[in-house]
Write an enzyme that holds these catalytic residues in place. Structure first.
Site, PDB file in Angstrom:
ATOM      1  N   ASP A  87      36.467  41.395  40.320  1.00 47.06           N
ATOM      2  CA  ASP A  87      37.477  42.418  40.039  1.00 47.06           C
ATOM      3  C   ASP A  87      37.099  43.202  38.780  1.00 47.06           C
ATOM      4  OD1 ASP A  87      38.947  41.448  42.136  1.00 47.06           O
ATOM      5  OD2 ASP A  87      40.260  40.230  40.875  1.00 47.06           O
TER       6      ASP A  87
HETATM    7  N1  URA Z   1      39.021  35.730  42.316  1.00 50.33           N
HETATM    8  C1  URA Z   1      39.761  36.713  41.747  1.00 50.33           C
HETATM    9  O1  URA Z   1      40.979  36.694  41.782  1.00 50.33           O
HETATM   10  N2  URA Z   1      39.091  37.725  41.131  1.00 50.33           N
HETATM   11  C2  URA Z   1      37.744  37.787  41.043  1.00 50.33           C
HETATM   12  O2  URA Z   1      37.209  38.726  40.451  1.00 50.33           O
HETATM   13  C3  URA Z   1      37.012  36.745  41.618  1.00 50.33           C
HETATM   14  C4  URA Z   1      37.676  35.724  42.257  1.00 50.33           C
END
Ligand code: URA
Length: 254
Positions: free
Chosen positions: A105
């Protein structure tokens, strides 16, 4: 020289995943021996046939593997139409063109792999290979053992139940957070916990959704390992090149 599907050859030339290369073919950007090819399934012989993309000859490359310690506030994408920083800004000095393996993310930090080896990328990201991805999460509050057990067993999310996970409460801490509707107030200090979570799936925002579902929303998230490949002490925003065998440790859970 054996013939192979054109998208496989293009992926080996560092032009992206096989699917992305199929897109180049369908778009009429690829020629073999001077003829534009759009037919799906067309084969060619790398190193014998002259293959061009947008008129430029392409050749299979040596495979390159890179590990980046991704900072928060940067997007996993080739470019951003809103002008935000992307992970490509951090690896623009890599020896060849590489693409990122899977995604983190925008606000997640930590281990992100890059390669020009499409087959390797597929093996790391495909859930069939059941590679553990390890994260450190700072969450609101202090989850009890019963809550951790629910997460370990798998919980129901809106896109189905999660597979069993491995969780460990590392310790309790405090964190400064701002209330969403009161952004001009100074941040308030709350009780928080530092958790290690290992999951084998790679669903969108999975760790955040799992922890929110049990009442402990994530404050910050960092990926520390993929399989047995660890981020170690690589500074945030820096990348390092890996040997093939180092990169392959991302495919093994020890
Ligand atoms: N899980 C999440 O919530 N975000 C990420 O970036 C990776 C795994």
């Amino acid at each position: 020289m054996a013939e192979e599907r054109l998208q496989k050859i293009l992926a080996a030339c560092g032009l992206g995943s096989r699917r992305a290369c199929e897109g180049l073919i369908f778009a009429g950007r690829v020629s073999v021996n001077g003829e534009v090819v759009v037919a799906p399934g067309t084969k060619a012989a790398a190193g014998v046939d002259r293959i061009t993309v947008d008129g430029k000859e392409v050749r299979p490359q040596q495979h390159v593997y890179i590990m980046l310690n991704k900072p928060a506030d940067c997007l996993c994408a080739a470019r951003d139409h809103r002008g935000r920083k992307t992970v490509m800004d951090y690896v623009c000095d890599a020896p060849v063109r590489v693409f990122h393996v899977g995604r983190l993310d925008y606000d997640t930090e930590g281990l992100l792999l890059f390669t020009n080896d499409g087959a390797f990328s597929q093996r790391v990201t495909h859930p069939r290979h059941k590679v553990f991805k390890t994260y450190r999460a700072v969450v609101r509050g202090v989850p009890d053992e019963e809550t951790l057990d629910r997460l370990r067993a798998g919980i129901e999310l809106d896109d189905g139940p999660t597979a069993p996970a491995v969780l460990r409460l590392i310790g309790t801490t405090t964190a400064k957070v701002r209330r969403v509707k009161k952004k001009n107030r100074p941040p308030e200090e709350i009780d928080a916990s530092d958790i290690e979570i290992k999951i084998r799936e790679g669903r969108k925002r999975q760790v955040k959704r799992m922890l929110r579902a049990v009442g402990h929303p994530v404050i910050s998230l960092r990926r520390t390992a993929i399989g047995s490949l660890e981020l170690g002490s690589l500074p945030c925003g820096q990348w390092m090149q890996l040997t093939k065998s180092e990169a392959e440790s991302a495919l093994k859970n020890e």
